[in-house]
Enzyme design. Structure first.
Site, short mmCIF file in Angstrom:
data_model
loop_
_atom_site.label_atom_id
_atom_site.label_comp_id
_atom_site.label_asym_id
_atom_site.label_seq_id
_atom_site.Cartn_x
_atom_site.Cartn_y
_atom_site.Cartn_z
N PRO A 21 0.65 -1.14 -0.19
CA PRO A 21 0.10 0.00 -0.25
C PRO A 21 0.95 1.05 0.09
O PRO A 21 1.87 1.38 0.65
CB PRO A 21 -0.97 0.08 1.34
CG PRO A 21 -0.07 -1.01 2.31
CD PRO A 21 0.80 -2.47 1.73
N ALA A 23 0.68 5.42 0.38
CA ALA A 23 -0.40 6.65 0.64
C ALA A 23 -0.29 7.10 -0.39
O ALA A 23 0.89 8.30 -0.70
CB ALA A 23 -0.52 7.13 2.11
N GLN A 76 -5.93 -1.80 3.85
CA GLN A 76 -5.16 -1.42 4.76
C GLN A 76 -6.27 -0.61 5.89
O GLN A 76 -6.10 0.81 5.89
CB GLN A 76 -4.27 -0.88 4.42
CG GLN A 76 -2.57 -0.12 5.74
CD GLN A 76 -1.83 -0.42 5.65
OE1 GLN A 76 -1.37 1.00 4.89
NE2 GLN A 76 -0.17 -1.05 5.59
N CYS A 106 3.98 3.08 8.79
CA CYS A 106 4.06 4.63 8.36
C CYS A 106 4.82 4.94 9.11
O CYS A 106 5.11 5.36 10.24
CB CYS A 106 2.45 5.41 8.36
SG CYS A 106 3.11 6.71 7.55
N LYS A 144 1.44 -5.19 8.75
CA LYS A 144 2.84 -4.58 7.95
C LYS A 144 3.23 -3.33 9.07
O LYS A 144 3.21 -2.48 9.61
CB LYS A 144 2.75 -3.61 7.00
CG LYS A 144 3.52 -2.79 6.21
CD LYS A 144 3.36 -2.73 4.58
CE LYS A 144 4.46 -2.63 3.75
NZ LYS A 144 5.22 -1.89 3.61
N ASN A 205 9.47 -6.38 2.82
CA ASN A 205 9.46 -5.05 1.94
C ASN A 205 10.62 -4.60 1.71
O ASN A 205 11.53 -4.17 2.90
CB ASN A 205 7.73 -4.31 1.63
CG ASN A 205 8.01 -3.24 1.76
OD1 ASN A 205 7.54 -2.24 2.53
ND2 ASN A 205 8.22 -2.79 0.76
N GLY A 206 11.05 -3.32 0.79
CA GLY A 206 12.66 -2.55 0.75
C GLY A 206 13.49 -2.61 -0.15
O GLY A 206 13.56 -3.43 -0.33
N ARG A 230 7.41 1.39 -4.24
CA ARG A 230 7.87 2.73 -5.00
C ARG A 230 8.12 2.60 -6.33
O ARG A 230 8.30 2.88 -7.53
CB ARG A 230 8.81 3.91 -4.27
CG ARG A 230 8.75 4.42 -2.92
CD ARG A 230 9.19 5.26 -2.89
NE ARG A 230 10.48 3.80 -2.00
CZ ARG A 230 12.06 4.11 -1.79
NH1 ARG A 230 12.43 5.59 -2.88
NH2 ARG A 230 12.75 3.42 -1.48
#
Length: 313
Positions: A21, A23, A76, A106, A144, A205-206, A230
């Site tokens: 997800p 934002a 989410q 976040c 997450k 993730n990353g 991204r």
């Protein structure tokens, strides 16, 4: 690339390459675009549990899907109060969804300073109550989170164990601390340690911007799958690159995204949003600066469409 389905509670994804997800970005048409290119799971933007409880129309508007979406429907939610998270999870607004993903990662100050998102890494007992509250919905639940707030407070393994103990069906770990935001190296070791500590599926993730990045993340963490953030924002066809499968026409996909964005979110939003997205999609191309200059002068979707038609994606 080792592709495999992932079992999340009673749900099974077609593969283990997910769209994380984002934002401001993972609206319904963008999720559809990534799904069309092969994403095994897509998740809505962050949805405020309080916003739903207070009947915010802006919050509810983020819950829409394209008519043709046939994948697992995942939402989410974020919040710091178990009672609001439970009410939101049990609400009619969330009823159409198969999976609730809880945001505990976040890093943005507005979220963190409100005790939400990655702030919950500082309060593991509260985070556990929130997961249990969402489990009362009877839906599959994923969480997450990041490996810690900073390098002095790494909690990845402890947090992963807590999530499993609270009833989470899957966890997705961003391999950076909160203070790094989206910069710096991904800490493969901490994801690997968390993976070894639990039996539920772990998604890493990353830093995934190409197939090699995805392979490295899987290999060095031992995770069950990867979530692309991204990297998908700059190239939604990354899922096709990683997963293989039928080749899709990129230009037609972008046109479809533009038209769906206009249909669902309106002319003005579609114009502004797609100017930005097309700018992302052509990053690094020869002449991209000149194209972006023209894009940002567009006043309507017809003008954006004209430029899309002239681009070789």
């Amino acid at each position: 690339m080792h592709l495999k389905p992932i079992k999340i509670g009673n749900l099974i994804t077609p593969n283990n390459i997910f769209l994380a997800p984002l934002a401001g970005y993972t609206n319904a048409p963008f999720r559809q675009t990534c799904y069309d290119f092969g994403a095994g799971l897509t998740v809505t933007e962050m949805i405020s549990a309080k916003g739903l409880c207070y009947n915010s129309q802006n919050t509810k508007d983020m819950l829409v899907f394209t008519e043709e979406y046939t994948g697992i429907k995942a939402v989410q939610l974020f919040g710091a109060e178990p009672e609001f998270m439970e009410r939101a999870a049990l609400s009619e607004d969330i009823a159409p969804f198969d999976l609730i993903d809880i945001n505990m990662g976040c890093p943005m100050p507005k979220i963190y300073n409100n005790g939400e998102g990655s702030a919950l890494l500082n309060n593991i007992p509260l985070a556990k109550k929130i997961i249990k509250a969402c489990k009362k919905s009877g839906k599959a639940v994923s969480v997450k989170f990041r490996i810690g707030v900073n390098n002095s407070s790494i909690v990845a393994t402890q947090f992963a164990k807590m999530c499993e103990d609270a009833g989470a069906d899957l966890i997705c770990i961003h391999g950076r601390t909160k203070d790094k935001i989206y910069s710096g190296e991904v800490n493969f070791e901490q994801i690997a340690k968390a993976k070894q500590a639990v039996k539920i599926p772990v998604i890493a993730n990353g830093g995934v911007f190409c197939k090699n990045d995805a392979e490295e993340l899987l290999q060095k963490t031992g995770a069950d799958g990867v979530a692309v953030a991204r990297g998908a924002m700059y190239a939604p066809w990354i899922f096709e690159e990683i997963c293989g499968g039928e080749h899709k026409d990129k230009k037609q996909a972008v046109i479809k995204q533009l038209l769906q964005t206009k249909q669902i979110l309106g002319e003005r939003f579609a114009t502004v949003f797609m100017r930005k997205m097309v700018g992302f999609y052509i990053k690094g191309q020869f002449g991209a600066s000149a194209i972006k200059e023209r894009l940002f002068k567009c006043d309507n979707t017809d003008e954006v469409l004209q430029i899309i038609n002239q681009i070789n994606f």
